[in-house]
Design an enzyme around this catalytic site. Sequence first.
Site, PDB file in Angstrom:
ATOM      1  N   ASP A  74       0.858  -1.186   0.000  1.00  0.00           N
ATOM      2  CA  ASP A  74       0.000   0.000   0.000  1.00  0.00           C
ATOM      3  C   ASP A  74       0.898   1.242   0.000  1.00  0.00           C
ATOM      4  OD1 ASP A  74       0.982   0.091   2.657  1.00  0.00           O
ATOM      5  OD2 ASP A  74      -0.792  -0.966   3.389  1.00  0.00           O
ATOM      6  N   ASP A  76       1.558   4.826   1.821  1.00  0.00           N
ATOM      7  CA  ASP A  76       1.248   5.647   2.983  1.00  0.00           C
ATOM      8  C   ASP A  76       1.801   7.046   2.766  1.00  0.00           C
ATOM      9  OD1 ASP A  76       0.108   3.479   4.549  1.00  0.00           O
ATOM     10  OD2 ASP A  76       2.155   2.714   4.668  1.00  0.00           O
ATOM     11  N   ASP A 158       9.108   3.273  13.384  1.00  0.00           N
ATOM     12  CA  ASP A 158       9.679   2.115  14.065  1.00  0.00           C
ATOM     13  C   ASP A 158      11.108   1.798  13.614  1.00  0.00           C
ATOM     14  OD1 ASP A 158       8.631   1.313  11.612  1.00  0.00           O
ATOM     15  OD2 ASP A 158       7.398  -0.309  12.409  1.00  0.00           O
TER      16      ASP A 158
HETATM   17  P1  ATP Z   1       3.592  -2.987   4.901  1.00  0.00           P
HETATM   18  O1  ATP Z   1       2.514  -1.995   4.533  1.00  0.00           O
HETATM   19  O2  ATP Z   1       4.349  -3.519   3.767  1.00  0.00           O
HETATM   20  O3  ATP Z   1       3.118  -4.017   5.859  1.00  0.00           O
HETATM   21  P2  ATP Z   1       4.701  -0.714   6.244  1.00  0.00           P
HETATM   22  O4  ATP Z   1       6.095  -0.452   6.730  1.00  0.00           O
HETATM   23  O5  ATP Z   1       4.157   0.232   5.224  1.00  0.00           O
HETATM   24  O6  ATP Z   1       4.693  -2.190   5.736  1.00  0.00           O
HETATM   25  P3  ATP Z   1       2.410  -0.003   7.787  1.00  0.00           P
HETATM   26  O7  ATP Z   1       1.785  -0.780   8.894  1.00  0.00           O
HETATM   27  O8  ATP Z   1       1.660   0.233   6.544  1.00  0.00           O
HETATM   28  O9  ATP Z   1       3.779  -0.749   7.491  1.00  0.00           O
HETATM   29  O10 ATP Z   1       2.876   1.360   8.413  1.00  0.00           O
HETATM   30  C1  ATP Z   1       3.356   2.448   7.630  1.00  0.00           C
HETATM   31  C2  ATP Z   1       4.509   3.132   8.317  1.00  0.00           C
HETATM   32  O11 ATP Z   1       4.077   3.664   9.568  1.00  0.00           O
HETATM   33  C3  ATP Z   1       5.667   2.207   8.673  1.00  0.00           C
HETATM   34  O12 ATP Z   1       6.549   2.048   7.602  1.00  0.00           O
HETATM   35  C4  ATP Z   1       6.305   2.943   9.827  1.00  0.00           C
HETATM   36  O13 ATP Z   1       7.085   4.029   9.378  1.00  0.00           O
HETATM   37  C5  ATP Z   1       5.100   3.520  10.540  1.00  0.00           C
HETATM   38  N1  ATP Z   1       4.625   2.597  11.596  1.00  0.00           N
HETATM   39  C6  ATP Z   1       3.681   1.651  11.475  1.00  0.00           C
HETATM   40  N2  ATP Z   1       3.483   1.007  12.637  1.00  0.00           N
HETATM   41  C7  ATP Z   1       4.318   1.569  13.513  1.00  0.00           C
HETATM   42  C8  ATP Z   1       4.589   1.365  14.908  1.00  0.00           C
HETATM   43  N3  ATP Z   1       3.938   0.425  15.583  1.00  0.00           N
HETATM   44  N4  ATP Z   1       5.523   2.153  15.491  1.00  0.00           N
HETATM   45  C9  ATP Z   1       6.165   3.123  14.800  1.00  0.00           C
HETATM   46  N5  ATP Z   1       5.967   3.352  13.503  1.00  0.00           N
HETATM   47  C10 ATP Z   1       5.057   2.611  12.861  1.00  0.00           C
HETATM   48 MG    MG Z   2       2.230   0.235   4.443  1.00  0.00          MG
END
Ligand code: ATP
Ligand code: MG
Length: 468
Positions: A74, A76, A158
């Site tokens: 996705d 963000d 994170d």
């Molecule tokens: P994917 O969508 O491929 O699972 P992602 O890294 O994009 O991986 P998301 O859950 O969509 O994960 O979150 C988007 C972003 O928000 C992350 O890349 C991170 O920067 C931040 N993020 C998400 N969850 C947390 C958390 N629990 N603590 C700190 N930052 C977070």
């Molecule tokens: Mg994501």
Amino acid sequence: MLKKLFKSFRTPIRRGNTSHSTPQVLNSSQHPIERGEISRYAISVVERLQQAGYQTYLVGGCVRDLLLDLDPKDFDVATSATPEQVRAEFRNARVIGRRFKLVHVHFGREIIEVATFRANHPEGEEDENSNLSSRNESGRILRDNVYGSLEDDAQRRDFTINALYYDPSTERILDYANGVHDIRNHLIRLIGDPTQRYQEDPVRMLRAVRFAAKLDFDIEKHSAAPIYKLAPLLGEIPAARLFDEVLKLFLAGYAIYTYELLVDYGLFGQLFPASAEALKNNPDYTDLLIRNALDNTDQRIHQGKTVTPAFLLAALLWPALPARVIKLQDRGMPPIPAMQEAAHELISEQCQRIAVPKRFTMPIREIWDMQERLPRRSGKRADTLLENPRFRAGYDFLLLRESAGEETGGLGDWWTRYQDISDSERRTMIRDLSNKDEAPGAPRKRKRSNSKRKRGPASDTPGSAADE
Ligand code: ATP
Ligand code: MG
């Protein structure tokens, strides 16, 4: 995987400046991301907010995955606009979340998630009842709605690899936490002090494992070290959030490796306590059954097929059933009610850890019930079963049990043949069953007998309880 990354990076990126106010900047000739790879909706959201005067970037998994030449799950967006300001810019936008407020901008089935830049909230300065920020006594952040600058936002993400910001207008990447360096070195590294960051949000331990498995990266040693000890903090996380995380862990196509890491880091038992117990008591069978189920899931995902979480959950919990059935039987409960009761108890306990919605717990029960019914094939029973909408899942589950070494007397083969042949051949198979009477895996004829039978779950697999 990194082929494209290395080919396209012309300027070496050194791990250097750790001051978070000056990012390393990669211009378009220094990274491989092209605008064409990005969702046009995501670009339009960024540009719209930028035109309205807000600092706005693509951030997180999409930038990381594009650098690794993977398809982002996705897109963000991070912005200086508050959720209300974002909503005001789009007709198709909704503010969601309480713990972490953000805006979903809808474009048909695609959703672009827009988060306002957050700041770390200093410990001790928050208020339990505040709408903006609060922590519990173990340091867990209960609400995370303190807004901040872009620099602040980078520090509260994170992992370093998730703190990269891409601006589609200038095609530049801003790297505040040496994320590019860690991508190149295949490292999952928390930003800041690992223990504190896990205490703030224990789900980060699961995320570390998920990204390590998905990207085939190592968890950097300081980020890995506290996990085993802090794993029990997951007990504080709301069960509904954990359910979402479990799906992400096991449905990303890397479930076996994820499972191995979860076990190694002591996280598996936090998510599936009964299954972890079964792993201790009956390690070979339990491990093989779980691995085979996960392998199956991974293969289906890589082939673009659908996967039902119910099947996977049914498999993860199945090895935990026998011990419970035995306990109930020891208290005098007959085999079938004992099996039913054990299934009920096990699922209710599991739901306290991970809130599995009813639409999945029902099919889990049906798949398990089907294991009791598959051995009973006489008369019209086999044909009735074949028409049951859960037959396929039940049959696949039977094969899974056999693949882990459960002895069913060739029941899986019998059903495989039965599905493949004509009606008259089917009649012959059923006749053969009653001729043999005690055909392998077949139900016994109902005889009133006082003699105590020695079958049932004591034979150490739940299915054998079922063919009484
Ligand atoms: P994917 O969508 O491929 O699972 P992602 O890294 O994009 O991986 P998301 O859950 O969509 O994960 O979150 C988007 C972003 O928000 C992350 O890349 C991170 O920067 C931040 N993020 C998400 N969850 C947390 C958390 N629990 N603590 C700190 N930052 C977070
Ligand atoms: Mg994501």
